[in-house]
Each structure stands twice: as C-alpha cells, then as structure tokens.
Design an enzyme around this catalytic site. Sequence first.
Site, PDB file in Angstrom:
ATOM      1  N   GLY A  85       0.708  -1.530  -0.284  1.00 33.90           N
ATOM      2  CA  GLY A  85       0.266  -0.306  -0.109  1.00 33.90           C
ATOM      3  C   GLY A  85       0.582   1.471   0.055  1.00 33.90           C
ATOM      4  O   GLY A  85       2.251   1.440  -0.496  1.00 33.90           O
ATOM      5  N   VAL A 124       0.237   4.638   5.600  1.00 31.69           N
ATOM      6  CA  VAL A 124       0.011   3.095   5.840  1.00 31.69           C
ATOM      7  C   VAL A 124       0.920   2.667   5.984  1.00 31.69           C
ATOM      8  O   VAL A 124       0.236   1.531   6.985  1.00 31.69           O
ATOM      9  CB  VAL A 124      -1.132   2.945   5.099  1.00 31.69           C
ATOM     10  CG1 VAL A 124      -2.287   1.704   5.946  1.00 31.69           C
ATOM     11  CG2 VAL A 124      -2.626   4.003   4.596  1.00 31.69           C
ATOM     12  N   GLU A 143       5.814  -2.939   1.422  1.00 28.45           N
ATOM     13  CA  GLU A 143       6.019  -3.134  -0.603  1.00 28.45           C
ATOM     14  C   GLU A 143       5.048  -2.221  -0.660  1.00 28.45           C
ATOM     15  O   GLU A 143       3.432  -1.429  -0.200  1.00 28.45           O
ATOM     16  CB  GLU A 143       5.534  -4.265  -1.504  1.00 28.45           C
ATOM     17  CG  GLU A 143       6.515  -4.015  -2.836  1.00 28.45           C
ATOM     18  CD  GLU A 143       4.906  -3.271  -3.227  1.00 28.45           C
ATOM     19  OE1 GLU A 143       5.267  -1.489  -3.288  1.00 28.45           O
ATOM     20  OE2 GLU A 143       3.753  -3.668  -3.756  1.00 28.45           O
TER      21      GLU A 143
END
Length: 533
Positions: free
Chosen positions: A224, A228, A246
């Site tokens: 994401g 976040v 990732e």
Amino acid sequence: MLLNDPARPGFIQCYDPATLQKLGEVKAMTAEEVNEVVAKAAAAQVEWAKTSFKERKRVLQTMQEYFLAHQDDIVRVACRDSGKSKVDALLGEVLVTCEKFRCTWAHGAAWLAREKRPAGPLLPHKTAYVEYHPLGVLGVIAPWNYPCHNVFNHVASGLFAGNAVVTKVSEYTSWSSRYFGAIAREALRACGHSPDLCAIVTGFGEAGAALVACPQVAQIIFTGSPGVGRKVAAAAAPLLKPVILELGGKDPMVVCDDARVAAVLPFALRGVFQNCGQNCCGVERVYAYAAVYDAFCAAAARAVAALRQGPALGRDDVDCGAMVMPAQLDIVQALVDDAVAKGARLLAGGRRNARFPDGLFYEPTVLADVTHDMRIAREEVFGPVMCILKVPDDSDATAAALVNDCAYGLGASVFSGDAARGARLARALRCGMASVNDFAVFYMAQALPFGGVKDSGYGRFAGPEGLRACCLLKSVVEDTVPFIRTVIPGLLQYPIAPGGLQFARAMVGVTYGAGAWAKARAVAQMVSAMWKK
C-alpha cells in the site's frame, strides 16, 4: 459511491467503478471476528505444517488448473470489481498468478531444502545447516489494484512454506474476494486439507488493525502507501512482529539518445497505462534524452490520443479502464493542474472523461516538460498519466542523478541501443529491480525477489528470498561423525586455569595467524600455557 452506509452499519457497500452500479455488500468484520478467523487458521496450520512439499505442490497445481479452466470468469469478476480492461485483467490477474503458482511448485522444494553451510576451521568435526520451518499464520493486507493476484501471490508462497494465510482485502474490492477466496478454499478441500488455511478478512481499518495486533499472526505482509505502511510498522513494532512492506513507487523509464523511439514507445505505453496506471511498478517518470525528446513527445501524444477508454464488460477493445478509488481522481487532477501551472505542456488528456459521467474514468494523459519542482515528478500518481522529463545533456550521469533524486526506489527500466551501456546505467540507479530494454519484466521472472528501497519499503516477496521470508530460519550444527565430539580444553573449563588466557590467545593465533612462522609461535605459546601453575 458510499462504502460505509449509515443505514447498513457493519457492511461494506460494493460498486463497479466503471458504472457505479451497486454489486452488493459484504460483512465489515470486527476485531473479534478477525481473531476468530485467525484462530481457525492457526488450528489448521498445525497439521498443514506436517505435509510434504509434494502435497503442497498438488494444492497449488489444483489452483492453477482452475485458473486455466476459468480464465473468462476470473477476468469478468476482476473487471467488474476493479474497472480494468479485459486484457489488463488477463495479463495482470491470470497470467502472472499462473506463473506464481508454477514457479513456486516447480522450484519451492529446492529453495526450502536444508542448506549446508561451512562450519569453519574451529569446527572441522561439525556439519552446519540452515533449515526453513513454517512461521504459522501469515497476515496479508492487500491493496485494491489487482484483487485476484494480490490474494494468490501470498497464498501460493505462504501455503508452500507450510503456513496458513489470512488476507485482509481492500474495502474497495471486497466484492470479488468471496469468489477468489472460494477458489483457494475449495482447492484445499479437494486435496483433502482444511479450507481454514486460507481465509479472507473484509472490513475497514479496524479489521486491518486487528490482523496486525492478533497474537496468533506471526508476520504481516503489507502492500500500500508509505503513509499507511508506516502505521502498520509502528503497530507491529511493540509486538516485535516482523513486517514486509511493499509501498509503491515512482518508477522511471530512461530513454537514451541511441534508443529507437518507435521501439521504446510500446513499452512506455504499457508501463504507464496498464491497469489505468494503478501499478506499484508502473512507469511514472519517462526521462528522454535531448536527442530523442521531441520525437518521443510527439509519438507519445499521437499514440495516447488514440487510446480507447470505457467500461470493459461487453467490449473487447478497451485499452484503458476505470480507476478504483473516487478520491484518486481528485489526487491525479491536482497533480496535473500543479504541473501545468508550473510550466508543463499538456499533450493529451488532463481531465476526467466526460463521456462516462457515471464511472471513475480519467483520460489517458501526457505531460511534457515536467521538472523536479513539480509535485507530479515526486509524488506517486497511481493514475493514467505519462510524465516526460528531459535529460538536457544526453549524459548517463545526469540521467542517473535525476532518477535517484526521488524518495521512492522500487523498479526502473533503461532503453539503449547499446545493451552494455544500458546495463551500466541500470546499475547506477538506486532501486530494488531494473530492466534493460524491457519494462517490469522482473515481475514475470518470479524466481527474482520483488521489492524496493527508501519509501518503496523493505523486505521481499517472490523468488527464494521471498519464499524464505515466509519461514523461520533455523541454524543447526551437528556432529559429522557420531563418536567424534567437541571437548572443551581443560585450561578453558571453569574455573579458568592460570594458563587459560594465554591458551585462548594462542588458539586465536594458531587458527588465524598469517603465515607458518606466526602459527608456529602460537603453538609454542599454547604448549607453554599448559605448564603454567
């Protein structure tokens, strides 16, 4: 398009982003429900951990056979839930996932086999190994851009490594998760194993946070945004729970002065507009050398103006589909407007597609004369926008400096008429993956690890590194010959004898001394130490 309808608390409202047609609703799971799902997965994993690689291979092959037999169904479901074109769904959901299955079952046993390591000069009678054991339950938090592949990518590696896999899917693509989750569960059931080994969690932020916090989850794999991702890492840190992140990219494509524009353009179009630009390793920056800059800009403008956009279902000729998140269209528009206000030339597109007011369509766009003082050169677009920047002096050093002047470092591609030159330039780029005279081919080579550096995250999935990242790495030392055992010299046994320190120092000299004379002196010191009282 209201995902959280106050009239239906506890449910996610699901829509087709190409038409905004309501597809239905799915449960927004609570923390308690997430923990129950994980508990079932953990119980099933105890027996699954005892299975052979042959049994695990059979499960993955069963999933792959289903994909081959039901390609049209998978494409249709993916298109309906994410708005992508049929070709993009076939390539990005079916083809890549089948290769993930094949690569994992074909090579996984070798990658997870007990690996012998040198024991070193002090332990000539020992044999050293690294073993790869299951971790337990893997918690996956998947994004919305590839609702099918993003589930099975980690199901394949997680299951083969002996784990259970619980995947929290995005609230934007939860409708399709029931179908894709059923494929995994029924494949397990058909092979005689518990379907609880693969579970889907649907919900909002509370469900994802519960998965991270759950004590029965051994590791989190998150894909994401960097923002976040930092929150996920921070939440996992007090639990000392490992996290693989990732976090997307700002991938460059470098077009050198000796590259043929006509040969590069198809790769640039695919790199930018595949899945409507919603790719973590999609091309977001095209650095064209001055010698080919004008020709590339003109060719790109003509090609992009001819792209066909619209809802994919019912048509086979859609080039560029819809976007998934309504707010992302506003982000893309703000980045384009900022670039134009600062001097970028708009060669194609540049606005929401007015022909489809009921869908989330942004026109395929080309921006020329983009510079690094524009937000769009530094912030992730995640939309159908080709940004073209000039390398003014046709210098490879300048190109590398411009590419590396970025917070992201996921993938990159370099195009040059001289393959050796392209390889040298690729090595100078600070990123986790690079292609020479190709675009993102490293993802189709599933034997390679996938991941990046800087704001693109850390850790890897795919390849032996990614498969082993799903494991507990255990170091084991054994006696090579059963009747030859380690003996602690008397001088080094507790309590330490008067000559113990000299003896230990001499051991270091005997083992690591440079040359025969140094080793001989160390032997003499060792003998002398034995006579100390």
